[in-house]
Write a protein that holds these residues in place. Structure first.
Motif, PDB file in Angstrom:
ATOM      1  N   TYR D 166      88.695  45.439  26.945  1.00 27.19           N
ATOM      2  CA  TYR D 166      89.512  46.426  27.677  1.00 27.19           C
ATOM      3  C   TYR D 166      88.766  47.742  27.794  1.00 27.19           C
ATOM      4  N   GLU D 169      86.204  48.103  30.382  1.00 24.85           N
ATOM      5  CA  GLU D 169      86.758  48.059  31.744  1.00 24.85           C
ATOM      6  C   GLU D 169      86.756  46.654  32.318  1.00 24.85           C
ATOM      7  N   PRO D 171      89.732  44.562  32.283  1.00 23.05           N
ATOM      8  CA  PRO D 171      91.129  44.377  31.879  1.00 23.05           C
ATOM      9  C   PRO D 171      91.636  42.945  32.049  1.00 23.05           C
ATOM     10  N   ARG D 175      93.175  40.820  29.107  1.00 23.10           N
ATOM     11  CA  ARG D 175      94.551  40.335  29.182  1.00 23.10           C
ATOM     12  C   ARG D 175      94.639  38.834  28.901  1.00 23.10           C
ATOM     13  N   GLY D 192      95.163  47.109  25.444  1.00 17.26           N
ATOM     14  CA  GLY D 192      94.869  48.540  25.425  1.00 17.26           C
ATOM     15  C   GLY D 192      95.258  49.234  24.134  1.00 17.26           C
ATOM     16  N   GLU D 211     100.664  49.105  25.784  1.00 14.11           N
ATOM     17  CA  GLU D 211      99.296  49.423  26.181  1.00 14.11           C
ATOM     18  C   GLU D 211      98.770  50.719  25.595  1.00 14.11           C
TER      19      GLU D 211
END
Lengths: 304, 304, 304, 304, 304, 304
Positions: D166, D169, D171, D175, D192, D211
């Motif tokens: 995360y 960058e 994501p 996830r 996050g 997050e």
């Protein structure tokens, strides 16, 4: 305390690999493996077998109404995988003759497309091989039995695919496919061999057919037959000459019984019958019947 | 109501097993199976192939920078598994010559360590075999193709490992490894056969090489060649004598073409060439060229 | 834009299949595949091997105390699966001779039951084959080694099961089982061949034994031996006659060395010895010793 | 006649997909899928678990002496596979912000290298989590039991890896990794969330951590605790504002018992204890002890 | 040049492991892993499920006539595997309290035998659980549906096996089995919990039952119910006291609705009904009906 | 001597099974298992997921140009397998209400066809669910992320398929499919629940939705929400009445925050917002905003 001194052995194997690379004048290429994969090709041919004969070699739960769906999806997937393997072979080849990656992509795609477009013709050739086996073997009960059981048919499915790859100048892929069949059947057909329609190999174990052999229509051969080279042609400087025709030409309707050995660029004339275990290094006229007995009376062509 | 009367069949099979044990004078040993496992050995050899040739026979995603990591981990794991199989063979053997479990452990560990230490030398021998195949076959395009495609090389990888096991007095493991290669290639090399560097078998199907055969450097043979025993030596009491030399000695640089049969403890002299399908039961002098034709004129050494 | 024009190829393959069906006068049958499955039979034979020899070919963790449980469960499961395959063969056959599904079920169940009931006898026959191999090969160290390693024994396990299926008039299943062994061992025994107790094939690659061959007790043969047909009997109208005896009869205690070829309905008399590579198309008297040398002096029975 | 009218359904599904693409203003992209693969990431995390804890989560036959070999090979292989997934995510992202493939390669490689370099620190953090669990649960018998059995530890292994992705960058990859843990444990930690050392989740089913949550050192929480957002911040134009801190800050040494719900950007002060099932939407001072009972007497902060 | 500097990371991870071992005062034990295997136990429980309910959870092709064969073989195999895992746990335990390997073997065998002998009783208990679920859920259509579909039953199969292991002083094996169920169902029952006959958990996600909980006959609970500890008992020196009763006693015929939390060594009297979401830390008399509403009027026992 | 007395345990388990059958008044049915298979349904749903979303949930190598081929083949295969399972359920049901096998076949085929025909509509509903999730979660970055990562979407794919089976009167198949989703996501939706378009479940663990719940368009719920029954309706004779509406009706645009419990046949009016953890057993008017705080001031509807 270490049980196996694995660290030492790893070091010694590292050194052995370095020696090999040096002896082969290879740099330690930075990346990963770039050689076609035997396992990948085995999977591709398995898929192509299903796409060519969906109801008999495809998945057991297939029904007629979804045959085309199965064929389409399987083909697409197998051709994608083949394209990857083609690029690996072309990339490997380009170590010796460096080429731009774009050129490799263009050539690989063209080869895969040409291969794909030829599949219906290959299916028709194989149908003819199945019929030939059914008609040539008194023990065969149905064309379906032939397709499912006969190692000679299995070998021809692989060969007709391998030969197409060979003609598309993908000799490594072709060779790997040929060896997959060799391992399963004991039948060793070089992918370069040109084999016309209606070919039947019975029993098959020990058959060897060389790279430049040319076989006509409706030919039948039995186990342990060799269509080999007598000697390797050597050029003026004593180097092996590659690519010269050096294996037999077998014309239409020839039958060759088990264990016969035919060596060199000789021609077995149309309709000739070659008896078991005979040894032939000269042309045989059309319609001739060469057997152990006949050879007794012709010592100059005497075989074992 | 039972469909198959499985209970009855189980009983009858139980009885058949009991008869067999009685006939073999075996007690019903209380524990489980104590025999080496073909599947386990297949996995071990597969791992060793990867450890010996990581970039070509190892996993497709391997990169040079982690070659040693892969080799080390794979070796450790394969050697552990081999150690287990060695203990099974020694334990099985000790049924006839009872020994303390500790002794078995000590001997097994020593054997596994000796086997491991020999792997770098085996890799070098196999590199020589690959080169010999590349140089001996006009159709070979690269050493990599040879390593990946040629059944003769596959057979030699298995043989050189099996022979090491044989010399470590693990004949069952050795035999299982040899049969794994036989099943895949149709090449049947007894693990006892001594084969020096640079050996090449082309095509290979039907080759048989016996237990006491001795083969020199740079020897080349083709499919269906037999290096066999003429007859089994029998001792004064009419018992088969084991272990006596009974297979051919093939000196350096000999070539034997397809289908030739060489029987008994004869010597094929250095550099001799044996033609296809000939049948030999006597010594052949160095440099000689024995063919079907030549034999016609030498009835005393006449072959088929 | 399509990479491979898969849609077009699917269409062309569709057309090729339609042509084949037309040429074979087949309707496009509405349902799914109705042919026995090679994969299913491979699994069934694998299970039967375990049920016949639980401690040696069954699962490695098996212990004597649960042998019967294992045998019972494995048998039940394998026989159920076999029953399904039998129904598939009978259903396939009934395309030509339409029959009521109930009749097929009754016949299939009877065949499966008969096959099951014969398993203990098959186990006893195989025990005899193992003993014969052990006694016939000086290199064999134990009966267990023979059972686990010898391709000749593997071939006989498959053959004795396949032959039982053949006699139950399930020729397709029988043939598939036979080809499974052929692919693994290079030994090609037609499931129709009648082979008595104590049969041993050494090395094996290239052996071919035909459909109507009859082999006595304690016979031993080597690699590349052919027991074949000389010619196919043709009836008055020129049609191949099926089912007529056309392969050799081999009486008790015969030994046939590697590469010998015996063709036609000839009889090798009790105790005869046939030398390597000889070619025989006539009867051989009991106790005779036929070799390359002996044939030199008997030109009327001269072989290669 | 078709059983299911598959052709019609295929057509209708084709149309439904076209409508979806139109509604999403997507062109029918010519190539294949370009989305990271859940299965690939599951395999990568499985390998990383082994590389981080080789003797406990690696292969059962691993020995100390080859630990580093195993770690090296597994890492290399997992990182290669991760690099492929990173490129897929960056490529997917670039649909919206088109970028040169070279840029994607450079960024992907940098991200994979940064991730790799952080693994030793992640291992140390996880060691701390294991110790915290061992010390915090009277039922825990050993640190090894904790590592192998506790779903809270499994969730933290995944989270600490996902959080690193995360922060790099990535994501989507983050996830997917988080959801792999959620599916196995019922613990739903957004990648996050920032979680400091020595974190312990007991039982865990139903835990949700948002997050922008920030969790200090040595925090302990129980099943069904929610660290959620009270409401979504909306900007002047009524759009959801992303990225704003909206989840709780939990300072060092806080304990939160089962079922407690903490909503919004509130702070639970150092050493506070939050009782089971309480509902908190305001700050809690350091050292406070908030329980159902305490809330009865403080209606303005009344919870359920 | 290396892509990931794997060598460096391997070194750093090596160091992190060394630090961990130092912090835990562990020597680098020479051998391999000696911890029970989660994967092995998953397989064992899967087999035991089949042996307990052969026709419903065993292999789909099982028939009644070979039920006992299947049960016998599966049991033998599962128990052998369990014996191996028991030895691993006992060996692991003996690091702290060194014992002779012979003692471990004796104890392990005794434990495995006791476990095996208890399986019929476990089957009967589970039959009662299935009946309880069928009678307690108006949506249940058959006992078979309950056995195959209900996560509460799955959890009880695992728990009753795990609890037996726990009572045989194999807490690690017991815990691993419990977590296998927790991962699949979201139901977290500590293997120490004593649960009498006819227990039914509906929906189940989020249920937590602690180590010293005691549950009577015919108890029914719903999702997210907690039977937990109020606080951990601490001894005079401030150490956590292990093994003291700290979870609820639930008497016969109690029903606890979803989300209720019962904490501490309280007793829910025979036939009591506990409403959804209530919070209980005191005894509840037999036959009482505690709900949110009732608690409003009893502030001294007020819950959320 | 036996290690585990397996024979005795087999006998005791045999007896336990016999007792169970007697208690359930079941005859020992002669054949094999006739219950739908959880594994088979898991495979069917996996295939249907691919057929519904080929480029995102189908095979990674799929390309747009062969999407329809893949969908067609996968559908055909999945529907065939589903037809088999439907027949198993109908056959199982017919134990209680005996029916002719032909009737079962007709009904099964009709059900499978109706299910198949509904798939395009199901795809459109699921597209709406994906959009709802994307719009409802500020953390969602793309519709593709939602489809691949969100457990709430996974649960809805399974539910919409399961609900269709439920309406086709295949409650067992429907239940098995629902439990497959429950096991993976912790979301427990009874297949009978009627859920209109645009439904979104965030986080999801612990959600329970009962059989007769009715949910309108664009509803959003969070983890641990229960839509349950207050009590089971009992008829005049004290029997549980099945099938009566007993779960909530949730109208369009309602939002229900985490942990809320709604029990009984109450109606949550259009656009109502239900706060976290509230406990509701009465109707809520359209547009109302029910939270813990609001309930403080309305003691007669007071919740926890």
């Amino acid at each position: 305390m270490s049980l196996f001194d694995v660290g030492d052995i790893v070091g010694a194997l590292h050194e052995a690999r370095a020696e090999w690379r040096d002896s082969q004048k290879r740099s330690r290429d930075p990346g990963g493996r770039e050689f076609p994969s035997r396992e990948a090709l085995a999977g591709i041919v398995e898929s192509l077998k299903g796409a060519l004969f969906p109801m008999r070699l495809g998945p057991p739960d297939l029904r007629h109404e979804s045959e085309d769906f199965y064929v389409g999806y399987t083909l697409e997937s197998a051709l994608q995988a083949l394209l990857t393997q083609i690029k690996l072979e072309l990339g490997y080849m380009s170590r010796h003759q460096p080429r731009a990656p774009e050129d490799i992509d263009v050539q690989a795609t063209a080869a895969a497309r040409a291969f794909a477009a030829d599949l219906p013709a290959i299916r028709r050739l194989l149908d003819g091989d199945v019929l030939a086996a059914f008609q040539g073997d008194p023990a065969a009960r149905s064309v379906d039995e032939v397709l499912l059981c006969y190692p000679g048919i299995l070998a021809m499915i692989y060969h007709r695919l391998a030969h197409r790859l060979y003609r598309l100048e993908l000799p490594l892929l072709a060779r790997i496919v040929a060896e997959l069949a060799h391992g399963q059947t004991g039948i060793d057909i070089h992918p370069g061999a040109q084999i016309d329609a209606g070919f039947f190999i019975d029993h098959g174990t020990g058959v060897v057919i060389g790279e430049t052999a040319v076989i006509g229509k409706r030919v039948r051969i039995y186990q342990a037959v060799t269509l080999g080279a007598k000697r390797f042609p050597i050029d003026a400087e004593g180097q092996l000459q590659k690519g010269l025709p050096r294996h037999p030409v077998v014309e239409d309707d020839v039958v060759i019984y088990a264990g016969a050995t035919i060596l060199g660029r000789v021609t077995l004339g149309k309709g000739a019958t070659i008896g078991g275990n005979v040894w032939i290094t000269d042309d045989v006229p059309a319609g001739a019947n060469v057997s152990q007995a006949s050879l007794q009376n012709a010592p100059q062509r005497r075989a074992a």
